[in-house]
Design a protein around this motif. Structure first.
Motif, short mmCIF file in Angstrom:
data_model
loop_
_atom_site.label_atom_id
_atom_site.label_comp_id
_atom_site.label_asym_id
_atom_site.label_seq_id
_atom_site.Cartn_x
_atom_site.Cartn_y
_atom_site.Cartn_z
N LEU A 199 45.90 33.57 86.01
CA LEU A 199 46.55 33.42 84.70
C LEU A 199 47.34 32.12 84.63
O LEU A 199 47.38 31.47 83.59
N SER A 200 47.97 31.76 85.74
CA SER A 200 48.74 30.52 85.79
C SER A 200 47.84 29.33 85.47
O SER A 200 48.23 28.44 84.70
N GLN A 201 46.64 29.34 86.02
CA GLN A 201 45.69 28.24 85.75
C GLN A 201 45.14 28.34 84.33
O GLN A 201 45.04 27.34 83.62
N ALA A 202 44.76 29.54 83.90
CA ALA A 202 44.14 29.73 82.60
C ALA A 202 45.08 29.39 81.45
O ALA A 202 44.63 28.93 80.40
N TYR A 203 46.37 29.64 81.63
CA TYR A 203 47.35 29.42 80.55
C TYR A 203 48.18 28.16 80.77
O TYR A 203 49.17 27.96 80.07
N ASP A 204 47.77 27.33 81.71
CA ASP A 204 48.50 26.09 81.99
C ASP A 204 48.62 25.25 80.71
O ASP A 204 47.65 25.04 80.01
N GLY A 205 49.83 24.84 80.41
CA GLY A 205 50.08 24.06 79.21
C GLY A 205 50.39 24.91 77.99
O GLY A 205 50.88 24.40 76.98
N ARG A 206 50.12 26.22 78.07
CA ARG A 206 50.39 27.11 76.93
C ARG A 206 51.50 28.10 77.24
O ARG A 206 52.24 28.52 76.36
N ALA A 207 51.58 28.52 78.52
CA ALA A 207 52.60 29.49 78.93
C ALA A 207 52.97 29.22 80.38
O ALA A 207 52.14 28.79 81.18
N ARG A 208 54.21 29.48 80.71
CA ARG A 208 54.67 29.35 82.09
C ARG A 208 54.44 30.69 82.79
O ARG A 208 54.81 31.74 82.26
N VAL A 209 53.83 30.65 83.96
CA VAL A 209 53.57 31.85 84.75
C VAL A 209 54.27 31.65 86.09
O VAL A 209 54.03 30.65 86.77
N GLN A 210 55.12 32.61 86.46
CA GLN A 210 55.93 32.44 87.66
C GLN A 210 56.07 33.75 88.41
O GLN A 210 56.30 34.80 87.81
N LYS A 211 55.95 33.68 89.73
CA LYS A 211 56.20 34.84 90.60
C LYS A 211 57.65 34.79 91.05
O LYS A 211 58.16 33.73 91.41
N ILE A 212 58.28 35.95 91.05
CA ILE A 212 59.67 36.04 91.49
C ILE A 212 59.77 37.14 92.52
O ILE A 212 59.52 38.32 92.22
#
Length: 98
Positions: free
Chosen positions: A35-48
């Motif tokens: 998802l991080s790759q697919a939504y790059d530039g549109r949404a921030r995806v982060q593991k915490i």
């Protein structure tokens, strides 16, 4: 990391609250990476990691992992608790992006 740093005040973000000792979290990890790759530039995806960021997990009311929260403009848009499918996560992100 504080809640102010983790949650952007504008745009869409997906925060994956997880732990290294959690089996379902480890199973979900490759999906989060995709998802991080697919939504790059549109949404921030982060593991915490909740063990490294206990204060943030407490402030966000995380009671079980994995918990994925999608934010839009700093406000919680959708919370998914437990193992979620890639499709469900995409729907949550797409809903926040629309």
């Amino acid at each position: 990391m504080s809640a102010q740093n983790a949650i952007p005040t504008n745009g869409v973000a997906l925060l994956d609250f997880s732990a290294s000792w959690c089996g379902p979290c480890r199973a979900l990890s490759p999906v989060i990476d995709e998802l991080s790759q697919a939504y790059d530039g549109r949404a921030r995806v982060q593991k915490i990691d909740i063990d490294q960021h206990k204060d943030l997990a407490l402030k966000m009311g995380i009671q079980s992992v994995p918990t994925v929260i999608v934010f839009k403009d700093g406000e919680e848009h959708k919370r998914l608790i437990g193992m979620s499918s890639k499709t469900d996560l995409q729907k949550a992100l797409d809903g926040a992006l629309s």
